[in-house]
Design an enzyme around this catalytic site. Sequence first.
Site, PDB file in Angstrom:
ATOM      1  N   HIS A 179       0.819  -1.219   0.000  1.00 27.44           N
ATOM      2  CA  HIS A 179       0.000   0.000   0.000  1.00 27.44           C
ATOM      3  C   HIS A 179       0.850   1.265   0.000  1.00 27.44           C
ATOM      4  CE1 HIS A 179      -3.876  -2.069   0.608  1.00 27.44           C
ATOM      5  NE2 HIS A 179      -3.189  -2.923   1.357  1.00 27.44           N
TER       6      HIS A 179
ATOM      7  N   ASP B 283      -0.210  -5.170   5.944  1.00 28.59           N
ATOM      8  CA  ASP B 283      -1.258  -6.027   5.390  1.00 28.59           C
ATOM      9  C   ASP B 283      -1.100  -6.170   3.879  1.00 28.59           C
ATOM     10  OD1 ASP B 283      -1.954  -3.232   5.300  1.00 28.59           O
ATOM     11  OD2 ASP B 283      -3.900  -3.832   4.503  1.00 28.59           O
ATOM     12  N   GLU B 284      -1.700  -7.201   3.353  1.00 28.56           N
ATOM     13  CA  GLU B 284      -1.833  -7.417   1.915  1.00 28.56           C
ATOM     14  C   GLU B 284      -0.526  -7.218   1.136  1.00 28.56           C
ATOM     15  OE1 GLU B 284      -6.404  -6.731   0.763  1.00 28.56           O
ATOM     16  OE2 GLU B 284      -5.313  -4.857   1.054  1.00 28.56           O
ATOM     17  N   VAL B 285       0.498  -7.947   1.547  1.00 28.25           N
ATOM     18  CA  VAL B 285       1.710  -8.004   0.735  1.00 28.25           C
ATOM     19  C   VAL B 285       1.423  -8.981  -0.403  1.00 28.25           C
ATOM     20  CG1 VAL B 285       4.133  -8.685   0.663  1.00 28.25           C
ATOM     21  CG2 VAL B 285       3.237  -7.434   2.644  1.00 28.25           C
TER      22      VAL B 285
END
Length: 598
Positions: free
Chosen positions: A283, A354-356
């Site tokens: 992100h 988060d969300e790698v």
Amino acid sequence: MLQSLNHKALYNAFEMTSREGKRRMLSKFLIIACLTVILAPPTLSLQSEINVWPKPRLLVWPKPLATFLSPNFTISSPNHQHLTPAVNRYLRLIKTEHHHPLVTPSVIVSNSSAPLKTLSINVIDLTATLQHGVNETYALAVSEVDGTAYLTAATAWGAMRGLETFSQMVWGDPSVVPVGVYVWDAPLFAHRGVMLDTSRNYYAVEDILRTIGAMSANKLNVFHWHITDSHSFPLMVPSEPELAAKGSYGPDMIYSPSDVARIVQFGLEHGVRVLPEIDSPGHTGSWTEAYPEIVACANMFWWPAGSLWADRLASEPGTGHLNPLNPKTYQVLKNVIRDVATLFPETFYHGGADEVIPGCWKADPTIQSFLSNGGTLSQLLETFVNSTLPYIISLNRTVVYWEDVLLDDNVKVDSSFLPREYTILQTWNNGTNNTKKIVEAGYQAIVSSSEFYYLDCGHGDFLGNDSIYDQQTAGGNSGNGGSWCEPFKTWQTIYNYDITYGLSEEEAKLVLGGEVALWSEQADPTVLDPRIWPRTSAMAETLWSGNRDETGNKRYAEATDRLNEWRYRMVTRGIKAEPLQPLWCVRNPGMCNTVNAF
């Protein structure tokens, strides 16, 4: 222990003592109550038509008596940097609000009771700072005989909670206040928050202040500010000014250090901590304009045509991950972390994590070389965490990460990289199942389960050229409703969620509390208030006093009328909370309920 008290005897003894005796009695009872709070007594309300939201843990009103508020009503309080502005604010509100309830309480305005002239505040510990776990306990008593109300609180922050309760007990024009009433109150959970994403769409400072003010009225105490993301970098970081200058949506959509100081100060005066989140290493596409060399897969199409979902570069439009193999990454990031720790006095620092997405890192040539030589994506994340977490800790901060850092299916770190004494994990997937995984691993948890607490769900999706909406039969896209986290989370869904469900008593102690989350793909200031309120009020009550009555049953039916009243009062206070029911339902209590199961 609290339930077994003789409330009538308490009331009689309180009324018969002197003013100074009342203060001492209330202080002693508050201390006893603080010592017994571990027993977590259920909410107890005797003969109460007083509507306070969140519902207090204990409210005793033996006789439905009220008196007028004196035109010369005052609040006496010790001087305190943050409490004094709150006292002044509440004094103005109490004297000018003249709230008219949708359903007028059935009370007798006593001719024998003197008008209420004073609210006298006593704070046991004026030195306690606003931080996680600060004691917010208070006791409030409105005398029937001497024209004085007494508020005793453990700390200044507890006094603010008591002031809010008192303000909600006043109604009418001329103003009326119940007398002979006693309240003891304290939260069940120490962390009660709202997360707002200001990267995908920008919110002006006034919007944030209004939200914090409404949070305080609902006895919420943490504003989790998701400041940056791939879409924009709106925070002016003094040592890295190019990040905002080039990564924001424009010069009029940047939060300056003075803006941050104003928001933090406003939070302190409302008993709300401001917890900053700088999401990384994922992100971070918005960092590219200033530092393209440290961002992998920047400005690439998020899901290339013909590729599998597993090979996407991001989970939504807006790509970019910081490169853990580039030393320049840490030079820039540590500057950001240091400045954020200076701007925000909050002792928690949210690092995101988060969300790698594997496809993003795999698109970078240096990372490709690392992987081809036997390295793994999880080792990359471990390198990143090991290069940043100790630095955050060195700044006297506790690090909060999203659950992915430990629980992701593809890219995660070994728990040895996350010291339990300095790491808190915030859960957002799989409801109580992931909460249990986190606490079983020995970590403290903040609950933001998307199935219950995500306020952006159920509004469709923001993708263009999406064939899912080209359906000619009813319910044709009901598989996901165009929203990955459908359906819309109703206030009842939020109210009935038990964040420690399925946990042992010891595991439940590791749950600090919860946060609702408003991600802003399809939200901006025009819909901010109705997206958050009054659904967030539902969470506020469950985390403050629970969602069950004294018999142990869920109280959502009884809460409906109370929340209608509270929503209406929030609207009159300037919060554009969405309606729950037709006004007819409120004025005909019980007639809009169902007595049959669907």
